[in-house]
Design an enzyme around this catalytic site. Structure first.
Site, short mmCIF file in Angstrom:
data_model
loop_
_atom_site.label_atom_id
_atom_site.label_comp_id
_atom_site.label_asym_id
_atom_site.label_seq_id
_atom_site.Cartn_x
_atom_site.Cartn_y
_atom_site.Cartn_z
CG ASN A 9 35.40 49.55 47.43
OD1 ASN A 9 35.29 49.63 48.65
ND2 ASN A 9 34.46 49.05 46.66
CD1 TRP A 10 41.41 49.81 50.86
CD2 TRP A 10 41.42 50.03 53.09
NE1 TRP A 10 42.54 50.48 51.20
CE2 TRP A 10 42.58 50.65 52.56
CE3 TRP A 10 41.21 50.06 54.47
CZ2 TRP A 10 43.53 51.25 53.38
CZ3 TRP A 10 42.16 50.68 55.28
CH2 TRP A 10 43.31 51.26 54.74
CE LYS A 11 35.04 45.52 46.36
NZ LYS A 11 34.61 44.57 45.35
CG HIS A 97 30.25 48.77 45.25
ND1 HIS A 97 30.03 47.41 45.18
CD2 HIS A 97 31.49 48.98 44.75
CE1 HIS A 97 31.12 46.83 44.67
NE2 HIS A 97 32.01 47.76 44.41
CD GLU A 99 31.21 44.14 46.36
OE1 GLU A 99 31.56 44.83 47.33
OE2 GLU A 99 32.02 43.71 45.52
CD GLU A 169 33.15 49.40 40.72
OE1 GLU A 169 34.35 49.37 40.93
OE2 GLU A 169 32.30 49.08 41.57
N GLY A 175 35.83 41.49 40.98
CA GLY A 175 36.37 40.40 41.78
C GLY A 175 36.46 39.07 41.03
CB SER A 215 39.31 42.38 37.46
OG SER A 215 38.42 41.50 38.12
N GLY A 236 39.25 47.37 43.79
CA GLY A 236 38.95 46.58 44.98
C GLY A 236 40.16 45.77 45.41
N GLY A 237 40.21 44.51 45.00
CA GLY A 237 41.24 43.56 45.45
C GLY A 237 42.65 44.11 45.39
P1 PGA Z 1 37.75 44.49 42.14
O1 PGA Z 1 36.58 45.37 42.79
O2 PGA Z 1 38.83 45.46 41.72
O3 PGA Z 1 38.18 43.55 43.22
O4 PGA Z 1 37.17 43.79 40.95
C1 PGA Z 1 36.20 46.61 42.26
C2 PGA Z 1 35.06 47.18 43.05
O5 PGA Z 1 34.14 46.45 43.42
O6 PGA Z 1 35.03 48.40 43.33
#
Ligand code: PGA
Length: 255
Positions: A9-11, A97, A99, A169, A175, A215, A236-237
């Site tokens: 997930n590049w966001k 998601h 966010e 999640e 994050g 994470s 994500g990251g």
């Molecule tokens: P993260 O994000 O791996 O940076 O914690 C995961 C996500 O939000 O899908």
């Protein structure tokens, strides 16, 4: 058997030049994925068509949109519909998601509509759920996540849900560098599968992949993928760094 999935997930990260390099690095490093496994790249809207064509010739790779609108079409400037995604041949879309729930006010009811728009257009939804820290501290996470599934995902029929993926999640792990322990992840995934089984039947629940997100990195992937109900990860990251994500894909392929 359900598929094992590593989803990036590049966001809202990376320029097109950086994204292009990253996809090429991934395809070069992990060229062949067996049928039982899948890598999904959730990239920003402007990159979808290009990344989709880049991965066409490599089996096991797919793309996902990070969102779609809950209505079919109309005067909604700046929005993107599931119909548009389907017309580009985009196979997956993230729905719900945390966010988007937090910054865009997406409620369980709106997410139920998005799930319907995806299914109507043969786009497989990756439905995200998970509790905030306050709920975890009150030990209410099972009820909280069950309600997210009931009020959104359960809008899908048995046939439709058979094409869906669930991603658990916990918001406190996204994050933050704080991953749920493998025991916490397994307990919640088992709970989610039971909620799915109670509604859709055991056989169907056994077929739905449930990914863990929050994470995930190369260093904790093996342990998470060792849990019987953890069918992969939404990353994500660590998905922005070719060597990290490649290592996660390799861990997945061993599991
Ligand atoms: P993260 O994000 O791996 O940076 O914690 C995961 C996500 O939000 O899908």
């Amino acid at each position: 058997m359900r598929k094992k999935i590593a989803a990036a997930n590049w966001k809202m990260n990376l320029t097109w030049q950086q994204g292009n390099e990253l996809v090429q690095a991934l395809l070069g490093a992990t060229p062949s994925i067996q049928d039982s496994h899948q890598v999904i790249l959730s990239v920003p809207f402007p990159y979808l068509a290009s990344v989709n064509s880049m991965v066409q010739s490599t089996s096991g790779y797919q793309v996902a949109a990070q969102n779609c609108h809950h209505l079919a079409a109309g005067a909604y400037t700046g929005e993107v519909s599931a119909i548009m995604l389907a017309s580009l041949g985009i196979p997956y879309c993230l729905v719900g998601h945390s966010e988007r729930r937090e910054y865009n006010g997406e409620t369980n009811a709106v997410l139920a509509e998005k799930l319907q728009r995806c299914s109507e257009n043969s786009i497989r939804p990756i439905f995200c759920c998970g509790e905030p820290l306050t709920i975890r501290d009150q030990e209410q996470q099972n009820e909280y996540v069950a309600r997210q599934l009931q009020e959104s995902l359960f809008v899908l029929s048995k046939e439709q849900v058979g094409h869906a993926v669930v991603a658990y999640e916990p918001i406190w792990a996204i994050g933050t560098g704080r991953t749920a322990s493998s025991a916490q992840a397994q307990a919640m995934h088992q709970h989610i599968r039971k909620v799915l089984a109670d509604h859709y039947g055991q056989e169907l629940a056994e077929r739905i992949p449930i990914l863990y997100g929050g994470s995930v990195k190369a260093s904790n992937a093996d342990e998470l993928f060792g849990c019987p109900d953890v069918d992969g990860a939404l990353v994500g990251g660590a998905s922005l760094v070719a060597s990290e994500f490649t290592a996660i894909v390799r861990s997945l392929c061993k599991s």
